[in-house]
Each structure stands twice: as C-alpha cells, then as structure tokens.
Write an enzyme that holds these catalytic residues in place. Structure first.
Site, PDB file in Angstrom:
ATOM      1  N   GLU A   1       0.872  -1.500  -0.072  1.00 14.95           N
ATOM      2  CA  GLU A   1      -0.083   0.088  -0.034  1.00 14.95           C
ATOM      3  C   GLU A   1       0.517   1.387   0.334  1.00 14.95           C
ATOM      4  O   GLU A   1       0.001   2.329  -0.126  1.00 14.95           O
ATOM      5  CB  GLU A   1      -0.121   0.089   1.219  1.00 14.95           C
ATOM      6  CG  GLU A   1      -2.316  -0.602   1.814  1.00 14.95           C
ATOM      7  CD  GLU A   1      -2.904  -1.258   2.109  1.00 14.95           C
ATOM      8  OE1 GLU A   1      -2.355  -1.272   3.632  1.00 14.95           O
ATOM      9  OE2 GLU A   1      -3.757  -0.674   2.162  1.00 14.95           O
TER      10      GLU A   1
ATOM     11  N   ILE B   1      -6.394   5.667   8.305  1.00 16.82           N
ATOM     12  CA  ILE B   1      -7.191   6.313   8.474  1.00 16.82           C
ATOM     13  C   ILE B   1      -7.570   7.439   9.173  1.00 16.82           C
ATOM     14  O   ILE B   1      -7.869   9.050   8.712  1.00 16.82           O
ATOM     15  CB  ILE B   1      -8.548   6.111   7.198  1.00 16.82           C
ATOM     16  CG1 ILE B   1      -8.512   4.928   8.002  1.00 16.82           C
ATOM     17  CG2 ILE B   1      -7.847   5.446   5.616  1.00 16.82           C
ATOM     18  CD1 ILE B   1     -10.092   4.561   7.424  1.00 16.82           C
TER      19      ILE B   1
ATOM     20  N   LYS C   1     -13.219   4.230   2.894  1.00 14.20           N
ATOM     21  CA  LYS C   1     -11.581   3.951   2.250  1.00 14.20           C
ATOM     22  C   LYS C   1     -12.437   2.313   1.595  1.00 14.20           C
ATOM     23  O   LYS C   1     -12.599   1.227   1.769  1.00 14.20           O
ATOM     24  CB  LYS C   1     -10.608   3.229   2.704  1.00 14.20           C
ATOM     25  CG  LYS C   1      -9.450   2.434   1.948  1.00 14.20           C
ATOM     26  CD  LYS C   1      -8.296   2.658   3.639  1.00 14.20           C
ATOM     27  CE  LYS C   1      -7.094   1.712   2.046  1.00 14.20           C
ATOM     28  NZ  LYS C   1      -6.187   1.204   3.236  1.00 14.20           N
TER      29      LYS C   1
HETATM   30  N1  LIG Z   1      -9.172   0.965  11.688  1.00 12.24           N
HETATM   31  C1  LIG Z   1      -8.235   0.742  10.643  1.00 12.24           C
HETATM   32  N2  LIG Z   1      -8.178  -0.355  10.515  1.00 12.24           N
HETATM   33  C2  LIG Z   1      -7.337  -0.874   9.298  1.00 12.24           C
HETATM   34  C3  LIG Z   1      -6.877   0.210   8.698  1.00 12.24           C
HETATM   35  C4  LIG Z   1      -6.678   1.650   9.029  1.00 12.24           C
HETATM   36  O1  LIG Z   1      -6.350   2.722   8.738  1.00 12.24           O
HETATM   37  N3  LIG Z   1      -7.809   2.005  10.591  1.00 12.24           N
HETATM   38  N4  LIG Z   1      -6.237  -0.209   7.724  1.00 12.24           N
HETATM   39  C5  LIG Z   1      -6.049  -1.304   7.397  1.00 12.24           C
HETATM   40  C6  LIG Z   1      -5.315  -1.727   5.755  1.00 12.24           C
HETATM   41  O2  LIG Z   1      -4.057  -0.693   5.606  1.00 12.24           O
HETATM   42  C7  LIG Z   1      -5.721  -1.871   4.766  1.00 12.24           C
HETATM   43  O3  LIG Z   1      -6.958  -1.149   4.395  1.00 12.24           O
HETATM   44  C8  LIG Z   1      -5.650  -2.645   3.758  1.00 12.24           C
HETATM   45  O4  LIG Z   1      -6.965  -2.938   2.933  1.00 12.24           O
HETATM   46  C9  LIG Z   1      -6.128  -2.291   7.923  1.00 12.24           C
HETATM   47  N5  LIG Z   1      -6.991  -2.024   9.115  1.00 12.24           N
END
Ligand SMILES: Nc1nc2c(c(=O)[nH]1)N=C([C@H](O)[C@@H](O)CO)CN2
Length: 119
Positions: free
Chosen positions: A22, A73, A99
């Site tokens: 990513e 995020i 996302k």
């Molecule tokens: N609460 C979150 N959970 C997850 C995040 C995030 O940013 N906040 N990010 C990921 C990975 O980057 C995912 O998006 C890959 O598909 C997993 N869980």
C-alpha cells in the site's frame, strides 16, 4: 448552530495503508464533510468571503491527501481536520472518511469524526 456547509462524496487519492504494497500505490478515498457555520452572515452580505467556500475546501482536501502519507485512515482524518480547522477557521466539523476498496466484502469501511474547535 445547526447551519451547515457540506461536501459529499469527495473522491481523493492518497498513499495510505499499513501494508508494504500500500505504500507504493495511490488508493481512492471518499470523504463527506459537514461544517457548522452561521448562514445569516453570508446571506445578508451575499459575499463568498463571509462563508465556508466549499470549492476551496474541497481543493485543499484533495491536495492534502496527495501530499501526505500515513498508515492509518484515523491519522489522516485527525490531522486533516486539525489543518482544515486552522486554515478555514472551522468551528465544528463532522467527517466521514471511507476507504472503499479496503475490504472486498464491504461497500466501504472508514472512520467518522466530530470535532469542535476553539479559535
Ligand atoms: N481501523 C483501521 N483498520 C485498518 C486500517 C486503518 O487504517 N484503520 N488499515 C488497514 C489496511 O491498511 C487495509 O486498509 C488494507 O486493505 C487494515 N485495517
């Protein structure tokens, strides 16, 4: 104050995510914003400078997402709101950051924040 300027379905690009793959691609993000303001002042003056300019704010968000890289995020959402509030003197804002491609079985995943700021 219950008057709002809003932006819905803003499509931003960002390098964001916790995994190595990513960190070398741009992904789509979708943002909804509700920004509290007093509608009476711009309405009385018919003056863009007296309101929250949704075009300027949209462009600021798109540039911010392109120029910053985070893993979570949550981090993007929090820092973006802090910057937006300082730049545009926001009193209170609700943000939904999605996302869309993160979980294949879901339409979208994301975070929802509400923040009040003292200026
Ligand atoms: N609460 C979150 N959970 C997850 C995040 C995030 O940013 N906040 N990010 C990921 C990975 O980057 C995912 O998006 C890959 O598909 C997993 N869980």
């Amino acid at each position: 104050m219950s008057d709002l300027v809003f932006i819905e379905g803003l499509k931003a690009k960002a390098v964001i995510g916790v995994y190595d793959w990513e960190k070398i691609i741009q992904q789509d993000l979708l943002l909804d914003l509700e920004m509290e303001h007093d509608n009476r002042l711009p309405a009385a003056t018919d003056d863009l400078s007296k309101t929250l300019d949704y075009e300027a704010i949209s462009n600021y968000i798109l540039a911010y997402c392109l120029e910053h890289q985070f893993e979570l995020i949550e981090t993007l959402a929090e820092r973006l709101l802090t910057d937006l509030a300082a730049t545009f003197q926001l009193q209170a804002v609700r943000l939904v950051l999605r996302k869309p491609a993160a979980v294949a079985a879901a339409d979208a995943v994301g975070v929802k924040l509400y923040r009040r700021f003292a200026h």
